[in-house]
Scaffold this motif. Structure first.
Motif, mmCIF file in Angstrom:
data_model
loop_
_atom_site.group_PDB
_atom_site.id
_atom_site.type_symbol
_atom_site.label_atom_id
_atom_site.label_comp_id
_atom_site.label_asym_id
_atom_site.label_seq_id
_atom_site.Cartn_x
_atom_site.Cartn_y
_atom_site.Cartn_z
ATOM 1 N N ASN A 1 0.852 -1.184 0.000
ATOM 2 C CA ASN A 1 0.000 0.000 0.000
ATOM 3 C C ASN A 1 0.896 1.244 0.000
ATOM 4 N N GLY A 2 1.471 1.532 -1.152
ATOM 5 C CA GLY A 2 2.427 2.625 -1.258
ATOM 6 C C GLY A 2 1.763 3.974 -1.487
ATOM 7 N N ILE A 3 2.582 5.010 -1.338
ATOM 8 C CA ILE A 3 2.066 6.374 -1.501
ATOM 9 C C ILE A 3 1.777 6.656 -2.967
ATOM 10 N N LEU A 4 0.924 7.637 -3.192
ATOM 11 C CA LEU A 4 0.531 8.050 -4.541
ATOM 12 C C LEU A 4 1.415 9.204 -4.999
ATOM 13 N N PRO A 5 1.483 9.454 -6.304
ATOM 14 C CA PRO A 5 2.254 10.601 -6.783
ATOM 15 C C PRO A 5 1.718 11.902 -6.198
ATOM 16 N N ALA A 6 2.619 12.718 -5.678
ATOM 17 C CA ALA A 6 2.223 13.950 -4.991
ATOM 18 C C ALA A 6 1.488 14.889 -5.940
ATOM 19 N N GLY A 7 0.352 15.387 -5.475
ATOM 20 C CA GLY A 7 -0.417 16.352 -6.242
ATOM 21 C C GLY A 7 -1.172 15.797 -7.436
ATOM 22 N N SER A 8 -1.268 14.489 -7.531
ATOM 23 C CA SER A 8 -1.936 13.882 -8.685
ATOM 24 C C SER A 8 -3.444 13.786 -8.459
ATOM 25 N N THR A 9 -4.158 13.409 -9.515
ATOM 26 C CA THR A 9 -5.605 13.169 -9.458
ATOM 27 C C THR A 9 -5.836 11.671 -9.487
ATOM 28 N N VAL A 10 -6.474 11.134 -8.447
ATOM 29 C CA VAL A 10 -6.561 9.697 -8.219
ATOM 30 C C VAL A 10 -8.007 9.241 -8.323
ATOM 31 N N SER A 11 -8.197 8.009 -8.835
ATOM 32 C CA SER A 11 -9.485 7.315 -8.826
ATOM 33 C C SER A 11 -9.263 5.934 -8.241
ATOM 34 N N VAL A 12 -10.211 5.462 -7.427
ATOM 35 C CA VAL A 12 -10.059 4.163 -6.784
ATOM 36 C C VAL A 12 -11.314 3.335 -7.036
ATOM 37 N N LYS A 13 -11.166 1.993 -6.922
ATOM 38 C CA LYS A 13 -12.289 1.060 -6.983
ATOM 39 C C LYS A 13 -11.927 -0.169 -6.192
ATOM 40 N N TYR A 14 -12.975 -0.893 -5.734
ATOM 41 C CA TYR A 14 -12.785 -2.158 -5.035
ATOM 42 C C TYR A 14 -13.113 -3.292 -5.999
ATOM 43 N N VAL A 15 -12.290 -4.363 -5.942
ATOM 44 C CA VAL A 15 -12.519 -5.537 -6.782
ATOM 45 C C VAL A 15 -12.469 -6.788 -5.905
#
Length: 318
Positions: free
Chosen positions: A148-162
């Protein structure tokens, strides 16, 4: 047919099995946790709701609720399209398609990664009371493929559960993508203006009040120390008194051998004093005007007639 089934799923929340890839979609959209907690969105992490009740009412799954695993997919930019294309390949291991260390730095990058949340039965519809959330990016700069690593700083993120079948490592069910979540952008500390003009009035007032309170606290501390030691100082001065001589204070010196002195009385010495004292000797004689010869004859006369008279201790009186 597939579109009609998807519309029924979105409207009624009823799972629908699509023809392509046999992936069951559920009508639960992941979202940021509604609790007003600190750090819901940072420059590299985001806190979302847990998949409570998302996959509980599914049927005809290739794995049981205690075997099926719930995973979270975090995608940036083109990562949503890349994941949707990779999940349809039946012979493709979706868990190793985009390992975290190279998910956002590959050539070209996949721009998505998967991290495990838990087994299906761990998220029933009836959950105990409390704050339930999942923080994406909680493990920092990790190096394992599905950490569970960090995301790119200042980016726009979308998530989903599978929902993943652990025997084949393919997607059995999934949620739609969440709304775009914009992370905070880091600023260079050198570019921050910390002048007085950039400070709010409330900040200035709070700083002034805290400064005054700190000064009062120090004053009270000094006063307390002086008051606490006052009794000890007074007791010390009382135990060792000093006599006062004008404005000069001298330490009293008391010798124990001279306390209550007793007069020394020697009877023999007193008798000798009485014996050899001559009241007839005038006290007004000035020896500076008397010659040695006359002084000698005068003394002899005095001894002859007074001092040695009737003194039995001398054999030859003058």
């Amino acid at each position: 047919m597939a579109l009609a089934g998807l519309a029924v799923t979105l409207f009624f929340g009823v799972p629908f099995c699509t023809a392509a890839g046999q992936i069951t979609a559920v009508n639960y959209v992941p979202e940021i946790t509604p609790y007003k907690m600190a750090g819901r969105v940072t420059s590299s992490t985001v806190t979302v709701k847990q998949p409570t009740c998302y996959f509980e009412n599914l049927s005809n799954m290739p794995c049981t609720p205690d075997q099926c695993q719930v995973w979270l997919v975090a995608a940036v930019g083109s990562g949503t399209n890349n994941f949707d294309a990779d999940k349809l390949q039946s012979s493709f291991n979706i868990l190793s398609a985009s390992p975290y260390p190279t998910a956002f730095t590959g050539n070209p990058p996949k721009n998505y990664f998967l991290t495990e949340v838990g087994v299906q039965k761990a998220f029933p519809c009836q959950q105990p009371f409390g704050i339930l959330y999942f923080r994406v990016g909680d493990q920092g700069n990790c190096s394992t493929p599905n950490c569970n690593g960090i995301l790119p700083a200042g980016s726009t993120v979308s998530v989903k559960y599978v929902l993943v079948d652990p025997r084949r490592n393919n997607v059995s069910s999934e949620t739609p993508w969440s709304k775009s979540i914009t992370l905070y952008t880091l600023k260079d500390p050198a570019s921050l203006d910390d002048g007085i003009g950039e400070r709010s009035a409330g900040m200035i007032v709070i700083t002034s009040i805290l400064s005054v309170l700190l000064a009062l606290l120090l004053l009270m501390l000094c006063t307390g120390l002086i008051y606490a030691n006052r009794g000890k100082l007074c007791q010390q001065y009382k135990s060792t008194p000093y006599p006062t001589l004008g404005s000069l204070r001298l330490k009293k010196y008391d010798t124990h051998q001279l306390k209550n002195p007793v007069a020394y009385n020697q009877q023999t010495f007193q008798n000798e004093v009485k014996k050899y004292s001559d009241p007839e000797v005038p006290t007004k004689y000035s020896y500076s005007n008397v010659s040695p010869q006359s002084l000698g004859s005068l003394n002899a006369q005095r001894y002859e007639h007074n001092n040695l008279k009737d003194d039995g201790r001398y054999a030859n009186p003058l």
